[in-house]
Design a protein around this motif. Structure first.
Motif, PDB file in Angstrom:
ATOM      1  N   CYS A 190    -126.066  21.074-113.066  1.00 49.31           N
ATOM      2  CA  CYS A 190    -126.181  22.195-113.581  1.00 49.31           C
ATOM      3  C   CYS A 190    -125.888  22.581-114.874  1.00 49.31           C
ATOM      4  CB  CYS A 190    -125.147  23.434-112.656  1.00 49.31           C
ATOM      5  SG  CYS A 190    -125.660  23.444-110.865  1.00 49.31           S
ATOM      6  N   GLN A 191    -125.086  21.875-115.576  1.00 47.71           N
ATOM      7  CA  GLN A 191    -124.961  22.021-116.942  1.00 47.71           C
ATOM      8  C   GLN A 191    -126.211  21.500-117.789  1.00 47.71           C
ATOM      9  OE1 GLN A 191    -122.401  23.682-118.764  1.00 47.71           O
ATOM     10  NE2 GLN A 191    -123.957  23.422-120.236  1.00 47.71           N
ATOM     11  N   GLN A 192    -126.706  20.577-117.292  1.00 44.68           N
ATOM     12  CA  GLN A 192    -127.853  19.590-118.105  1.00 44.68           C
ATOM     13  C   GLN A 192    -128.848  20.445-117.824  1.00 44.68           C
ATOM     14  OE1 GLN A 192    -128.329  15.413-117.641  1.00 44.68           O
ATOM     15  NE2 GLN A 192    -126.388  15.272-116.327  1.00 44.68           N
ATOM     16  N   ALA A 193    -129.174  21.264-116.526  1.00 45.72           N
ATOM     17  CA  ALA A 193    -130.238  22.225-116.611  1.00 45.72           C
ATOM     18  C   ALA A 193    -130.163  23.335-117.572  1.00 45.72           C
ATOM     19  CB  ALA A 193    -130.232  22.650-115.169  1.00 45.72           C
ATOM     20  N   ILE A 194    -129.049  23.742-117.554  1.00 47.33           N
ATOM     21  CA  ILE A 194    -128.796  25.061-118.776  1.00 47.33           C
ATOM     22  C   ILE A 194    -129.063  24.423-120.103  1.00 47.33           C
ATOM     23  CG2 ILE A 194    -126.819  26.403-119.710  1.00 47.33           C
ATOM     24  CD1 ILE A 194    -125.652  26.323-116.832  1.00 47.33           C
ATOM     25  N   ASP A 195    -128.754  23.014-120.412  1.00 47.52           N
ATOM     26  CA  ASP A 195    -128.990  22.654-121.741  1.00 47.52           C
ATOM     27  C   ASP A 195    -130.392  22.582-122.129  1.00 47.52           C
ATOM     28  OD1 ASP A 195    -126.077  22.429-122.060  1.00 47.52           O
ATOM     29  OD2 ASP A 195    -126.078  20.412-121.574  1.00 47.52           O
ATOM     30  N   LYS A 196    -131.122  22.202-120.774  1.00 43.38           N
ATOM     31  CA  LYS A 196    -132.642  22.206-121.009  1.00 43.38           C
ATOM     32  C   LYS A 196    -133.539  23.640-121.058  1.00 43.38           C
ATOM     33  CE  LYS A 196    -132.577  17.514-119.187  1.00 43.38           C
ATOM     34  NZ  LYS A 196    -133.232  16.574-120.158  1.00 43.38           N
ATOM     35  N   GLY A 197    -132.503  24.811-120.819  1.00 42.36           N
ATOM     36  CA  GLY A 197    -133.191  25.946-120.889  1.00 42.36           C
ATOM     37  C   GLY A 197    -133.663  26.230-119.229  1.00 42.36           C
ATOM     38  N   HIS A 198    -133.104  25.530-118.281  1.00 44.06           N
ATOM     39  CA  HIS A 198    -133.660  25.809-116.967  1.00 44.06           C
ATOM     40  C   HIS A 198    -132.465  26.519-116.152  1.00 44.06           C
ATOM     41  CE1 HIS A 198    -137.101  23.595-118.026  1.00 44.06           C
ATOM     42  NE2 HIS A 198    -136.482  22.485-118.064  1.00 44.06           N
ATOM     43  N   THR A 199    -132.885  26.977-115.042  1.00 40.70           N
ATOM     44  CA  THR A 199    -131.540  27.043-113.844  1.00 40.70           C
ATOM     45  C   THR A 199    -131.925  26.141-112.489  1.00 40.70           C
ATOM     46  OG1 THR A 199    -132.948  28.765-112.815  1.00 40.70           O
ATOM     47  CG2 THR A 199    -131.524  29.603-114.580  1.00 40.70           C
ATOM     48  N   ILE A 200    -130.673  25.932-111.906  1.00 41.93           N
ATOM     49  CA  ILE A 200    -130.803  25.108-110.824  1.00 41.93           C
ATOM     50  C   ILE A 200    -129.561  25.542-109.933  1.00 41.93           C
ATOM     51  CG2 ILE A 200    -129.004  23.296-111.547  1.00 41.93           C
ATOM     52  CD1 ILE A 200    -130.984  21.246-110.596  1.00 41.93           C
ATOM     53  N   ARG A 201    -129.881  25.377-108.637  1.00 41.06           N
ATOM     54  CA  ARG A 201    -128.790  25.704-107.669  1.00 41.06           C
ATOM     55  C   ARG A 201    -128.977  24.452-106.872  1.00 41.06           C
ATOM     56  NH1 ARG A 201    -130.686  30.052-103.123  1.00 41.06           N
ATOM     57  NH2 ARG A 201    -132.812  29.651-104.043  1.00 41.06           N
ATOM     58  N   VAL A 202    -127.524  23.952-106.859  1.00 40.61           N
ATOM     59  CA  VAL A 202    -126.995  22.753-106.029  1.00 40.61           C
ATOM     60  C   VAL A 202    -126.283  23.016-104.771  1.00 40.61           C
ATOM     61  CG1 VAL A 202    -126.153  20.387-106.101  1.00 40.61           C
ATOM     62  CG2 VAL A 202    -127.071  21.332-108.289  1.00 40.61           C
ATOM     63  N   VAL A 203    -126.930  22.718-103.597  1.00 44.38           N
ATOM     64  CA  VAL A 203    -126.230  22.768-102.424  1.00 44.38           C
ATOM     65  C   VAL A 203    -125.834  21.680-101.922  1.00 44.38           C
ATOM     66  CG1 VAL A 203    -126.978  23.715-100.024  1.00 44.38           C
ATOM     67  CG2 VAL A 203    -127.830  24.875-102.164  1.00 44.38           C
ATOM     68  N   CYS A 204    -124.525  21.828-101.384  1.00 44.07           N
ATOM     69  CA  CYS A 204    -123.865  20.738-100.682  1.00 44.07           C
ATOM     70  C   CYS A 204    -123.369  20.825 -99.153  1.00 44.07           C
ATOM     71  CB  CYS A 204    -122.788  20.283-101.703  1.00 44.07           C
ATOM     72  SG  CYS A 204    -123.217  19.957-103.271  1.00 44.07           S
ATOM     73  N   PRO A 205    -124.134  20.762 -98.243  1.00 48.80           N
ATOM     74  CA  PRO A 205    -123.177  21.074 -96.936  1.00 48.80           C
ATOM     75  C   PRO A 205    -122.248  20.200 -96.532  1.00 48.80           C
ATOM     76  CG  PRO A 205    -125.547  19.857 -96.710  1.00 48.80           C
ATOM     77  CD  PRO A 205    -125.420  20.041 -98.113  1.00 48.80           C
ATOM     78  N   ASP A 206    -121.349  20.877 -95.620  1.00 52.49           N
ATOM     79  CA  ASP A 206    -120.442  20.032 -94.954  1.00 52.49           C
ATOM     80  C   ASP A 206    -121.088  19.867 -93.278  1.00 52.49           C
ATOM     81  OD1 ASP A 206    -118.467  20.087 -96.622  1.00 52.49           O
ATOM     82  OD2 ASP A 206    -117.314  21.853 -95.822  1.00 52.49           O
ATOM     83  N   VAL A 207    -121.649  18.619 -93.275  1.00 55.22           N
ATOM     84  CA  VAL A 207    -122.306  18.459 -91.970  1.00 55.22           C
ATOM     85  C   VAL A 207    -121.634  18.912 -90.922  1.00 55.22           C
ATOM     86  CG1 VAL A 207    -123.350  16.588 -90.502  1.00 55.22           C
ATOM     87  CG2 VAL A 207    -123.916  16.825 -92.766  1.00 55.22           C
ATOM     88  N   LEU A 225    -121.086   9.646 -93.573  1.00 53.11           N
ATOM     89  CA  LEU A 225    -120.700   9.815 -92.162  1.00 53.11           C
ATOM     90  C   LEU A 225    -119.131  10.421 -91.933  1.00 53.11           C
ATOM     91  CD1 LEU A 225    -121.355   8.924 -89.173  1.00 53.11           C
ATOM     92  CD2 LEU A 225    -120.181   6.956 -89.605  1.00 53.11           C
ATOM     93  N   SER A 226    -118.288  10.221 -92.525  1.00 52.66           N
ATOM     94  CA  SER A 226    -116.959  10.665 -92.524  1.00 52.66           C
ATOM     95  C   SER A 226    -116.552  11.385 -93.821  1.00 52.66           C
ATOM     96  CB  SER A 226    -116.022   9.655 -92.396  1.00 52.66           C
ATOM     97  OG  SER A 226    -115.912   8.646 -93.404  1.00 52.66           O
ATOM     98  N   ARG A 227    -117.504  11.925 -94.585  1.00 51.15           N
ATOM     99  CA  ARG A 227    -117.092  12.686 -96.012  1.00 51.15           C
ATOM    100  C   ARG A 227    -117.331  14.097 -95.813  1.00 51.15           C
ATOM    101  NH1 ARG A 227    -113.831   9.883 -98.772  1.00 51.15           N
ATOM    102  NH2 ARG A 227    -114.217  11.304-100.536  1.00 51.15           N
ATOM    103  N   GLN A 228    -117.681  14.986 -96.762  1.00 52.25           N
ATOM    104  CA  GLN A 228    -117.847  16.322 -96.854  1.00 52.25           C
ATOM    105  C   GLN A 228    -118.373  16.451 -97.936  1.00 52.25           C
ATOM    106  OE1 GLN A 228    -115.526  17.905 -99.302  1.00 52.25           O
ATOM    107  NE2 GLN A 228    -114.940  15.532 -99.300  1.00 52.25           N
ATOM    108  N   GLY A 229    -118.947  18.068 -98.223  1.00 51.01           N
ATOM    109  CA  GLY A 229    -119.853  18.167 -99.399  1.00 51.01           C
ATOM    110  C   GLY A 229    -119.150  18.494-100.547  1.00 51.01           C
ATOM    111  N   ARG A 230    -117.884  18.647-100.938  1.00 55.86           N
ATOM    112  CA  ARG A 230    -117.126  18.478-102.080  1.00 55.86           C
ATOM    113  C   ARG A 230    -117.285  17.119-102.901  1.00 55.86           C
ATOM    114  NH1 ARG A 230    -114.434  23.385-103.058  1.00 55.86           N
ATOM    115  NH2 ARG A 230    -114.177  22.329-105.209  1.00 55.86           N
ATOM    116  N   ASP A 231    -117.659  16.134-101.983  1.00 51.23           N
ATOM    117  CA  ASP A 231    -117.577  14.849-102.756  1.00 51.23           C
ATOM    118  C   ASP A 231    -118.599  14.944-103.897  1.00 51.23           C
ATOM    119  OD1 ASP A 231    -116.211  13.415-100.870  1.00 51.23           O
ATOM    120  OD2 ASP A 231    -117.985  12.114 -99.896  1.00 51.23           O
ATOM    121  N   PHE A 232    -119.681  15.875-104.037  1.00 52.15           N
ATOM    122  CA  PHE A 232    -120.367  16.177-104.927  1.00 52.15           C
ATOM    123  C   PHE A 232    -120.227  17.090-106.179  1.00 52.15           C
ATOM    124  CE2 PHE A 232    -123.128  14.768-101.096  1.00 52.15           C
ATOM    125  CZ  PHE A 232    -123.564  13.641-101.687  1.00 52.15           C
ATOM    126  N   ASP A 233    -119.067  17.430-106.119  1.00 53.95           N
ATOM    127  CA  ASP A 233    -118.518  18.442-107.122  1.00 53.95           C
ATOM    128  C   ASP A 233    -119.095  17.955-108.606  1.00 53.95           C
ATOM    129  OD1 ASP A 233    -117.420  19.950-105.160  1.00 53.95           O
ATOM    130  OD2 ASP A 233    -115.321  19.700-106.041  1.00 53.95           O
TER     131      ASP A 233
END
Length: 306
Positions: free
Chosen positions: A56-73, A41-49
Protein backbone atom coordinates in the motif's frame (compact mmCIF):
# COMPACT_ATOMS: atom_id res chain seq x y z
CA UNK A 1 3.10 4.28 7.98
CA UNK A 2 -0.64 4.74 8.60
CA UNK A 3 -2.51 2.49 6.17
CA UNK A 4 -6.28 2.09 6.53
CA UNK A 5 -7.35 -1.32 7.87
CA UNK A 6 -10.75 -2.99 8.29
CA UNK A 7 -12.13 -6.42 9.20
CA UNK A 8 -14.94 -7.61 6.93
CA UNK A 9 -17.12 -10.70 6.49
CA UNK A 10 -18.81 -12.46 3.59
CA UNK A 11 -21.55 -15.09 3.88
CA UNK A 12 -20.70 -18.25 1.93
CA UNK A 13 -22.90 -21.23 1.13
CA UNK A 14 -22.36 -24.81 2.22
CA UNK A 15 -24.46 -27.94 2.69
CA UNK A 16 -25.06 -27.12 6.37
CA UNK A 17 -26.70 -23.75 5.85
CA UNK A 18 -23.75 -21.45 5.24
CA UNK A 19 -20.84 -19.87 7.08
CA UNK A 20 -19.10 -16.51 7.38
CA UNK A 21 -15.58 -15.96 6.09
CA UNK A 22 -13.55 -13.06 7.44
CA UNK A 23 -11.29 -10.92 5.28
CA UNK A 24 -8.86 -8.23 6.31
CA UNK A 25 -8.53 -5.19 4.07
CA UNK A 26 -5.61 -2.78 3.86
CA UNK A 27 -5.37 0.40 1.81
CA UNK A 28 -7.89 2.29 -0.30
CA UNK A 29 -11.32 0.62 -0.07
CA UNK A 30 -12.30 2.19 -3.41
CA UNK A 31 -9.20 1.15 -5.34
CA UNK A 32 -9.78 -0.77 -8.57
CA UNK A 33 -6.48 -2.65 -8.08
CA UNK A 34 -7.03 -5.56 -5.68
CA UNK A 35 -4.32 -7.89 -4.43
CA UNK A 36 -5.58 -11.00 -2.62
CA UNK A 37 -3.11 -12.61 -0.20
CA UNK A 38 -4.11 -16.16 0.79
CA UNK A 39 -2.37 -17.95 3.68
CA UNK A 40 -1.12 -21.46 4.34
CA UNK A 41 -2.87 -24.50 5.79
CA UNK A 42 -2.85 -23.68 9.51
CA UNK A 43 -2.29 -19.93 9.33
CA UNK A 44 -4.57 -16.87 8.89
CA UNK A 45 -4.83 -13.59 6.98
CA UNK A 46 -2.93 -11.39 9.44
CA UNK A 47 0.24 -13.22 8.35
CA UNK A 48 0.34 -10.64 5.54
CA UNK A 49 0.22 -7.46 7.65
CA UNK A 50 3.78 -6.44 6.75
CA UNK A 51 3.44 -7.26 3.04
CA UNK A 52 0.03 -5.56 2.78
CA UNK A 53 1.19 -2.32 4.39
CA UNK A 54 4.38 -2.32 2.32
CA UNK A 55 2.46 -2.76 -0.95
CA UNK A 56 0.00 0.00 0.00
CA UNK A 57 2.76 2.43 0.91
CA UNK A 58 4.75 1.71 -2.23
CA UNK A 59 1.63 2.20 -4.35
CA UNK A 60 1.04 5.58 -2.65
CA UNK A 61 4.67 6.53 -3.28
CA UNK A 62 4.14 5.79 -6.99
CA UNK A 63 0.95 7.86 -7.10
CA UNK A 64 -1.41 4.86 -7.25
CA UNK A 65 -3.99 3.31 -4.95
CA UNK A 66 -4.25 -0.34 -4.04
CA UNK A 67 -6.50 -2.55 -1.95
CA UNK A 68 -4.91 -5.61 -0.31
CA UNK A 69 -7.39 -8.26 0.83
CA UNK A 70 -6.26 -11.05 3.17
CA UNK A 71 -8.94 -13.68 3.88
CA UNK A 72 -9.07 -15.96 6.89
CA UNK A 73 -9.84 -19.23 5.10
CA UNK A 74 -12.86 -20.86 6.78
CA UNK A 75 -11.97 -22.65 10.00
CA UNK A 76 -9.18 -20.19 10.76
CA UNK A 77 -8.80 -16.79 12.38
CA UNK A 78 -12.01 -14.76 12.57
CA UNK A 79 -13.92 -17.05 10.18
CA UNK A 80 -16.56 -19.60 11.22
CA UNK A 81 -15.80 -23.25 11.79
CA UNK A 82 -17.59 -25.70 9.50
CA UNK A 83 -20.14 -28.22 10.76
CA UNK A 84 -18.84 -30.74 8.21
CA UNK A 85 -15.02 -30.91 8.36
CA UNK A 86 -14.88 -32.50 4.90
CA UNK A 87 -15.56 -28.98 3.64
CA UNK A 88 -11.98 -28.09 4.60
CA UNK A 89 -10.67 -28.71 1.09
CA UNK A 90 -9.41 -26.49 -1.75
CA UNK A 91 -12.48 -26.69 -4.07
CA UNK A 92 -14.70 -25.35 -1.28
CA UNK A 93 -12.16 -22.65 -0.40
CA UNK A 94 -12.21 -21.53 -4.05
CA UNK A 95 -16.00 -21.11 -3.87
CA UNK A 96 -15.60 -18.95 -0.76
CA UNK A 97 -13.03 -16.76 -2.52
CA UNK A 98 -15.37 -16.25 -5.47
CA UNK A 99 -18.09 -15.12 -3.04
CA UNK A 100 -15.64 -12.70 -1.40
CA UNK A 101 -14.48 -11.27 -4.72
CA UNK A 102 -18.10 -10.78 -5.84
CA UNK A 103 -18.81 -8.84 -2.63
CA UNK A 104 -15.66 -6.70 -3.03
CA UNK A 105 -16.52 -6.01 -6.68
CA UNK A 106 -19.99 -4.79 -5.64
CA UNK A 107 -18.47 -2.42 -3.09
CA UNK A 108 -16.03 -0.92 -5.61
CA UNK A 109 -15.46 -2.39 -9.10
CA UNK A 110 -12.26 -4.40 -9.55
CA UNK A 111 -10.29 -3.64 -12.71
CA UNK A 112 -6.98 -5.33 -11.80
CA UNK A 113 -6.78 -8.52 -9.72
CA UNK A 114 -3.55 -10.04 -8.45
CA UNK A 115 -3.14 -13.14 -6.29
CA UNK A 116 -0.41 -13.92 -3.75
CA UNK A 117 -0.74 -17.40 -2.26
CA UNK A 118 1.43 -19.12 0.32
CA UNK A 119 1.32 -22.92 0.26
CA UNK A 120 -2.42 -23.80 0.46
CA UNK A 121 -3.25 -20.22 -0.57
CA UNK A 122 -1.11 -20.77 -3.65
CA UNK A 123 -3.08 -23.90 -4.56
CA UNK A 124 -6.30 -21.87 -4.27
CA UNK A 125 -4.76 -19.25 -6.57
CA UNK A 126 -3.60 -21.94 -8.99
CA UNK A 127 -7.22 -23.11 -9.38
CA UNK A 128 -8.57 -19.56 -9.68
CA UNK A 129 -6.01 -18.57 -12.32
CA UNK A 130 -5.95 -21.89 -14.17
CA UNK A 131 -9.61 -22.90 -14.38
CA UNK A 132 -11.44 -21.12 -17.20
CA UNK A 133 -15.04 -20.11 -16.78
CA UNK A 134 -14.98 -19.24 -13.10
CA UNK A 135 -17.23 -16.25 -12.25
CA UNK A 136 -14.41 -13.83 -11.47
CA UNK A 137 -15.03 -10.06 -11.64
CA UNK A 138 -11.93 -9.84 -13.87
CA UNK A 139 -9.27 -12.42 -14.77
CA UNK A 140 -6.20 -12.67 -12.57
CA UNK A 141 -3.55 -10.25 -13.87
CA UNK A 142 -0.50 -11.52 -11.96
CA UNK A 143 0.04 -14.61 -9.81
CA UNK A 144 2.55 -15.17 -7.00
CA UNK A 145 2.97 -18.77 -5.81
CA UNK A 146 4.87 -18.86 -2.53
CA UNK A 147 6.67 -22.20 -2.02
CA UNK A 148 4.05 -24.40 -3.64
CA UNK A 149 3.45 -26.06 -6.98
CA UNK A 150 1.45 -28.84 -8.62
CA UNK A 151 3.73 -31.53 -7.15
CA UNK A 152 3.95 -31.59 -3.36
CA UNK A 153 6.58 -33.71 -1.65
CA UNK A 154 4.98 -36.49 0.41
CA UNK A 155 7.48 -36.18 3.27
CA UNK A 156 6.34 -32.59 3.81
CA UNK A 157 2.72 -33.73 4.08
CA UNK A 158 3.78 -36.32 6.65
CA UNK A 159 5.71 -33.67 8.61
CA UNK A 160 2.77 -31.25 8.66
CA UNK A 161 0.47 -34.07 9.73
CA UNK A 162 2.50 -34.59 12.90
CA UNK A 163 1.32 -31.28 14.38
CA UNK A 164 -1.79 -30.23 12.43
CA UNK A 165 -4.95 -30.32 14.54
CA UNK A 166 -3.20 -30.18 17.91
CA UNK A 167 -4.59 -26.87 19.12
CA UNK A 168 -2.87 -27.01 22.52
CA UNK A 169 -3.30 -24.75 25.54
CA UNK A 170 -0.78 -22.05 26.38
CA UNK A 171 -0.34 -19.92 29.48
CA UNK A 172 0.92 -16.91 27.52
CA UNK A 173 1.51 -15.54 24.04
CA UNK A 174 5.23 -16.16 24.50
CA UNK A 175 4.63 -19.84 25.33
CA UNK A 176 2.43 -20.18 22.24
CA UNK A 177 5.03 -18.42 20.09
CA UNK A 178 7.74 -20.77 21.34
CA UNK A 179 5.58 -23.81 20.53
CA UNK A 180 4.85 -22.54 17.02
CA UNK A 181 8.50 -21.75 16.43
CA UNK A 182 9.34 -25.38 17.18
CA UNK A 183 7.29 -26.55 14.18
CA UNK A 184 8.00 -23.55 11.95
CA UNK A 185 11.76 -23.67 11.49
CA UNK A 186 11.21 -23.53 7.72
CA UNK A 187 9.90 -19.97 8.00
CA UNK A 188 13.51 -18.84 8.28
CA UNK A 189 15.11 -16.32 10.65
CA UNK A 190 12.96 -13.68 12.35
CA UNK A 191 13.62 -11.22 15.13
CA UNK A 192 11.94 -11.91 18.47
CA UNK A 193 9.55 -9.03 17.82
CA UNK A 194 8.68 -10.26 14.32
CA UNK A 195 7.94 -13.77 15.53
CA UNK A 196 5.83 -12.54 18.44
CA UNK A 197 3.79 -10.39 16.04
CA UNK A 198 3.34 -13.33 13.65
CA UNK A 199 2.16 -15.42 16.60
CA UNK A 200 -0.21 -12.84 18.10
CA UNK A 201 -3.02 -13.43 15.63
CA UNK A 202 -2.55 -17.21 15.76
CA UNK A 203 -4.09 -17.62 19.22
CA UNK A 204 -7.33 -16.78 20.99
CA UNK A 205 -8.56 -17.17 24.60
CA UNK A 206 -9.41 -20.73 25.54
CA UNK A 207 -13.15 -21.04 26.17
CA UNK A 208 -14.07 -21.35 29.88
CA UNK A 209 -10.46 -20.84 30.95
CA UNK A 210 -10.15 -19.43 34.46
CA UNK A 211 -6.51 -18.45 33.98
CA UNK A 212 -6.56 -16.66 30.62
CA UNK A 213 -5.05 -19.57 28.73
CA UNK A 214 -4.74 -19.39 24.94
CA UNK A 215 -5.26 -21.92 22.16
CA UNK A 216 -4.43 -21.90 18.46
CA UNK A 217 -7.04 -20.03 16.44
CA UNK A 218 -7.98 -22.78 14.00
CA UNK A 219 -10.54 -25.59 14.07
CA UNK A 220 -8.61 -28.81 14.89
CA UNK A 221 -10.93 -30.55 12.43
CA UNK A 222 -9.06 -29.01 9.47
CA UNK A 223 -6.71 -31.96 10.03
CA UNK A 224 -9.37 -34.58 9.23
CA UNK A 225 -9.47 -34.37 5.40
CA UNK A 226 -5.73 -33.67 5.39
CA UNK A 227 -4.97 -36.88 7.30
CA UNK A 228 -7.17 -38.94 4.99
CA UNK A 229 -4.83 -38.19 2.10
CA UNK A 230 -2.70 -41.09 0.89
CA UNK A 231 0.51 -40.95 -1.09
CA UNK A 232 -1.22 -42.62 -4.05
CA UNK A 233 -4.14 -40.14 -4.01
CA UNK A 234 -1.71 -37.23 -3.70
CA UNK A 235 0.18 -38.42 -6.79
CA UNK A 236 -3.11 -38.79 -8.70
CA UNK A 237 -4.15 -35.25 -7.76
CA UNK A 238 -0.90 -33.84 -9.11
CA UNK A 239 -1.91 -34.58 -12.71
CA UNK A 240 -5.00 -32.36 -12.30
CA UNK A 241 -2.93 -29.61 -10.67
CA UNK A 242 -0.37 -29.69 -13.49
CA UNK A 243 -3.22 -29.37 -16.01
CA UNK A 244 -4.45 -26.27 -14.15
CA UNK A 245 -0.93 -24.87 -13.99
CA UNK A 246 -0.38 -25.45 -17.72
CA UNK A 247 -3.60 -23.51 -18.41
CA UNK A 248 -2.34 -20.39 -16.60
CA UNK A 249 -1.53 -17.68 -19.14
CA UNK A 250 -0.59 -14.73 -16.90
CA UNK A 251 2.79 -13.57 -15.55
CA UNK A 252 3.65 -15.82 -12.62
CA UNK A 253 6.28 -15.42 -9.90
CA UNK A 254 7.39 -18.54 -8.04
CA UNK A 255 9.02 -18.01 -4.65
CA UNK A 256 10.89 -20.87 -2.99
CA UNK A 257 12.70 -21.33 0.26
CA UNK A 258 15.98 -22.88 -0.82
CA UNK A 259 15.64 -25.49 1.95
CA UNK A 260 11.94 -26.21 1.25
CA UNK A 261 10.82 -29.80 1.82
CA UNK A 262 7.44 -29.17 0.12
CA UNK A 263 8.47 -27.64 -3.22
CA UNK A 264 11.36 -29.61 -4.69
CA UNK A 265 14.03 -28.06 -6.94
CA UNK A 266 12.85 -30.33 -9.76
CA UNK A 267 9.23 -29.16 -9.49
CA UNK A 268 10.32 -25.51 -9.31
CA UNK A 269 12.47 -25.97 -12.42
CA UNK A 270 9.60 -27.61 -14.30
CA UNK A 271 7.36 -24.67 -13.36
CA UNK A 272 9.80 -22.30 -15.09
CA UNK A 273 9.68 -24.39 -18.27
CA UNK A 274 5.97 -25.08 -18.76
CA UNK A 275 2.60 -23.38 -18.37
CA UNK A 276 3.16 -19.70 -17.56
CA UNK A 277 6.93 -20.34 -17.31
CA UNK A 278 7.17 -18.78 -13.88
CA UNK A 279 10.03 -16.53 -12.86
CA UNK A 280 11.76 -18.25 -9.94
CA UNK A 281 13.24 -16.46 -6.93
CA UNK A 282 14.83 -18.53 -4.16
CA UNK A 283 15.68 -17.43 -0.62
CA UNK A 284 18.71 -18.92 1.15
CA UNK A 285 18.34 -20.02 4.75
CA UNK A 286 14.57 -20.47 4.38
CA UNK A 287 12.49 -23.64 4.02
CA UNK A 288 8.72 -23.96 3.83
CA UNK A 289 7.58 -21.26 3.62
CA UNK A 290 8.92 -17.69 3.28
CA UNK A 291 6.78 -15.36 5.45
CA UNK A 292 7.19 -12.36 3.10
CA UNK A 293 8.46 -10.19 5.94
CA UNK A 294 12.20 -10.04 5.16
CA UNK A 295 13.18 -7.09 2.97
CA UNK A 296 14.39 -9.22 0.05
CA UNK A 297 11.12 -11.18 0.07
CA UNK A 298 9.03 -7.99 0.18
CA UNK A 299 11.08 -6.57 -2.68
CA UNK A 300 10.54 -9.64 -4.88
CA UNK A 301 6.75 -9.43 -4.51
CA UNK A 302 6.41 -5.65 -4.77
CA UNK A 303 8.64 -5.38 -7.85
CA UNK A 304 6.56 -8.06 -9.57
CA UNK A 305 3.14 -6.62 -8.66
CA UNK A 306 3.84 -2.88 -8.82
Amino acid sequence: MNIAYSLNFVTCSDASGGHRMAWHQWGDADSAHVVVCAHGLSRQGRDFDVLAQSLCQQAIDKGHTIRVVCPDVVGRGQSDWLQDPMGYQVPFYVADMLAMLAQIHLQAPIRELDWVGTSMGGLIGLVIAGQPGLPLPVPVRRLVLNDVGPSIEWQAIVRIGTYLGKAGAFKSLQEAADAMLAVSAGFGPHTTAQWLELSRHMVKPLADSLHGELRLHYDPAIALPFKQATEAATLEGQAALWALYDAIAVPTLLLRGKDSDLLSPATALAMTQRGPKASLVEFAGVGHAPTLIASNQLAAVSQFLL
